[in-house]
Design a protein around this motif. Sequence first.
Motif, PDB file in Angstrom:
ATOM      1  N   PRO A  50      42.559 -74.342 -30.977  1.00 42.53           N
ATOM      2  CA  PRO A  50      42.079 -73.602 -29.804  1.00 42.53           C
ATOM      3  C   PRO A  50      42.783 -72.258 -29.657  1.00 42.53           C
ATOM      4  CG  PRO A  50      42.493 -75.900 -29.247  1.00 42.53           C
ATOM      5  CD  PRO A  50      43.048 -75.689 -30.627  1.00 42.53           C
ATOM      6  N   GLY A  51      42.009 -71.248 -29.266  1.00 40.54           N
ATOM      7  CA  GLY A  51      42.552 -69.922 -28.992  1.00 40.54           C
ATOM      8  C   GLY A  51      42.297 -69.560 -27.547  1.00 40.54           C
ATOM      9  N   LYS A  52      42.225 -68.257 -27.285  1.00 40.38           N
ATOM     10  CA  LYS A  52      41.971 -67.844 -25.906  1.00 40.38           C
ATOM     11  C   LYS A  52      40.552 -68.243 -25.500  1.00 40.38           C
ATOM     12  CE  LYS A  52      40.168 -63.159 -26.685  1.00 40.38           C
ATOM     13  NZ  LYS A  52      40.329 -61.721 -26.354  1.00 40.38           N
ATOM     14  N   MET A  78      27.078 -76.445 -31.401  1.00 38.82           N
ATOM     15  CA  MET A  78      28.279 -75.864 -31.973  1.00 38.82           C
ATOM     16  C   MET A  78      29.248 -75.425 -30.879  1.00 38.82           C
ATOM     17  SD  MET A  78      30.331 -75.009 -34.274  1.00 38.82           S
ATOM     18  CE  MET A  78      29.483 -75.338 -35.813  1.00 38.82           C
ATOM     19  N   ALA A  79      28.731 -74.782 -29.839  1.00 39.23           N
ATOM     20  CA  ALA A  79      29.598 -74.335 -28.744  1.00 39.23           C
ATOM     21  C   ALA A  79      30.354 -75.505 -28.124  1.00 39.23           C
ATOM     22  CB  ALA A  79      28.772 -73.608 -27.690  1.00 39.23           C
ATOM     23  N   GLU A  80      29.703 -76.662 -28.058  1.00 41.13           N
ATOM     24  CA  GLU A  80      30.330 -77.847 -27.474  1.00 41.13           C
ATOM     25  C   GLU A  80      31.502 -78.354 -28.304  1.00 41.13           C
ATOM     26  OE1 GLU A  80      27.150 -80.605 -27.091  1.00 41.13           O
ATOM     27  OE2 GLU A  80      26.216 -79.560 -25.382  1.00 41.13           O
ATOM     28  N   GLN A  81      31.582 -77.955 -29.554  1.00 45.22           N
ATOM     29  CA  GLN A  81      32.672 -78.420 -30.410  1.00 45.22           C
ATOM     30  C   GLN A  81      33.993 -77.703 -30.111  1.00 45.22           C
ATOM     31  OE1 GLN A  81      31.807 -81.069 -32.406  1.00 45.22           O
ATOM     32  NE2 GLN A  81      29.873 -80.701 -31.349  1.00 45.22           N
ATOM     33  N   PHE A  82      33.911 -76.587 -29.393  1.00 46.01           N
ATOM     34  CA  PHE A  82      35.098 -75.782 -29.142  1.00 46.01           C
ATOM     35  C   PHE A  82      35.513 -75.860 -27.678  1.00 46.01           C
ATOM     36  CE2 PHE A  82      32.968 -73.447 -32.699  1.00 46.01           C
ATOM     37  CZ  PHE A  82      33.937 -73.701 -33.667  1.00 46.01           C
ATOM     38  N   SER A  83      36.732 -76.307 -27.436  1.00 44.82           N
ATOM     39  CA  SER A  83      37.242 -76.390 -26.062  1.00 44.82           C
ATOM     40  C   SER A  83      37.501 -75.007 -25.472  1.00 44.82           C
ATOM     41  CB  SER A  83      38.538 -77.207 -26.034  1.00 44.82           C
ATOM     42  OG  SER A  83      39.547 -76.576 -26.825  1.00 44.82           O
ATOM     43  N   ASP A  84      37.571 -73.987 -26.308  1.00 43.49           N
ATOM     44  CA  ASP A  84      37.864 -72.635 -25.822  1.00 43.49           C
ATOM     45  C   ASP A  84      36.621 -71.757 -25.706  1.00 43.49           C
ATOM     46  OD1 ASP A  84      37.350 -72.369 -28.516  1.00 43.49           O
ATOM     47  OD2 ASP A  84      39.366 -71.716 -29.072  1.00 43.49           O
ATOM     48  N   VAL A  85      35.428 -72.359 -25.772  1.00 44.04           N
ATOM     49  CA  VAL A  85      34.175 -71.599 -25.686  1.00 44.04           C
ATOM     50  C   VAL A  85      33.337 -72.065 -24.503  1.00 44.04           C
ATOM     51  CG1 VAL A  85      31.935 -71.164 -26.788  1.00 44.04           C
ATOM     52  CG2 VAL A  85      34.035 -71.037 -28.139  1.00 44.04           C
ATOM     53  N   THR A  86      32.864 -71.095 -23.731  1.00 41.75           N
ATOM     54  CA  THR A  86      31.838 -71.332 -22.717  1.00 41.75           C
ATOM     55  C   THR A  86      30.583 -70.612 -23.179  1.00 41.75           C
ATOM     56  OG1 THR A  86      33.448 -71.484 -20.922  1.00 41.75           O
ATOM     57  CG2 THR A  86      31.168 -71.009 -20.309  1.00 41.75           C
ATOM     58  N   LEU A  87      29.477 -71.342 -23.277  1.00 41.89           N
ATOM     59  CA  LEU A  87      28.227 -70.732 -23.739  1.00 41.89           C
ATOM     60  C   LEU A  87      27.331 -70.448 -22.550  1.00 41.89           C
ATOM     61  CD1 LEU A  87      26.659 -69.952 -26.355  1.00 41.89           C
ATOM     62  CD2 LEU A  87      25.438 -72.110 -26.092  1.00 41.89           C
ATOM     63  N   ASN A  88      26.875 -69.214 -22.472  1.00 42.95           N
ATOM     64  CA  ASN A  88      25.917 -68.808 -21.444  1.00 42.95           C
ATOM     65  C   ASN A  88      24.612 -68.506 -22.153  1.00 42.95           C
ATOM     66  OD1 ASN A  88      24.510 -67.779 -19.293  1.00 42.95           O
ATOM     67  ND2 ASN A  88      26.102 -66.354 -18.625  1.00 42.95           N
ATOM     68  N   ALA A  89      23.716 -69.493 -22.197  1.00 41.96           N
ATOM     69  CA  ALA A  89      22.462 -69.365 -22.939  1.00 41.96           C
ATOM     70  C   ALA A  89      21.309 -69.049 -21.997  1.00 41.96           C
ATOM     71  CB  ALA A  89      22.168 -70.653 -23.705  1.00 41.96           C
ATOM     72  N   THR A  90      20.518 -68.063 -22.364  1.00 46.49           N
ATOM     73  CA  THR A  90      19.335 -67.723 -21.579  1.00 46.49           C
ATOM     74  C   THR A  90      18.163 -68.604 -21.997  1.00 46.49           C
ATOM     75  OG1 THR A  90      18.586 -66.048 -23.162  1.00 46.49           O
ATOM     76  CG2 THR A  90      20.101 -65.326 -21.418  1.00 46.49           C
TER      77      THR A  90
END
Length: 350
Positions: A50-52, A78-90
């Motif tokens: 995990p990063g920022k 894929m976004a769900e695999q990363f604890s450091d990612v929030t996905l904002n999908a349109t």
Amino acid sequence: MTGSNLARRGFLFGAAGVGAGAVLAGCTSNEPAGSEQPQQAAAQGDNAEPGKQVTIGFSAPAADHGWMAAVTINAKQMAEQFSDVTLNATEGTNDVNQQIAQVESLINGGVDALVILPYDGKALTSVGRKAMDNGIPVVNVDRVFDTALAYRMWIGGDNYRMGVNAGYYIAQRLKDNNVSNPVIAEVAGLDSLPLTQERSQGFKDALNTEGFKVTRRVAAEFTPETGEQKTAQLLQAAPKIDALWNHDDDQGIGVMAAIENAGRDEFFMVGGAGSKNMMERIKADDSVIKATVLYSPSMASSAIAMARLIAQNKGMSDLAEHEVPASITTYSAVVTKENVDQYMDVGFDS
């Protein structure tokens, strides 16, 4: 696509391919060999750590096609695999103006990176440039913008190579079966699209290299309905066929229906894109479909992974370079009965 399959997908988002075995950059001084340690370009660490925290905006066309639906599904998973990612999908749209407005909303919302598969690359170029000018890196997926100023990185498929690999597979199979002067048919997609033209050119070039040519060709519109209609016309015009390449597995649902309705089985068929439906039929080996050439929507998974690294100022763990590359072209592997299990994880529902 399951989490475990995503996690194991090698160099794009796994950990430490080069690892401790750093890549040697070579000696940079005139000192005798062995007088000092050579300069090394080190691998870029463990990308899975995990990063920022980063927010990635995502925009794609409407999910009105199996392949396009899989693009959005893959990106979200894929976004769900990363604890450091929030996905904002349109919400997907085929309205160019609406997609532009959605991307502008993501820009105004202050996302850290954008992943955009434009409905129309030319039309979305200006909003891609706007994001880049505002310091938001853009990962452009598949349908390319008009200028590299509109994106930090492009990732997409290789339409020409898709045709080449289909052509080489067909040629080799015909030679193995000692078929001379074969009737080779092609069911293309929309002829007005550059991607269709590139696929057909690659197919033609590969066949010509092997001493063959396309004998019968029709163009459908990437839908099951047009695939069935155009293939029915093709079959009526060609009483005998030895091999057929269909550009698109969603379209292939109709292509297969036309073949089965006509009771034709004297030839073998190669598909395109890599749907799970076609892979299952290839594995069963009970119909004319014997292979498909990948143009995988998993490129959207890779795009999310790359956007994360770019937003976190990281490079790719398997490369010595400090930055994520400016472009990645996916490979159009040929999926057959012998290797289908290897590729089932990137198959999509037609």
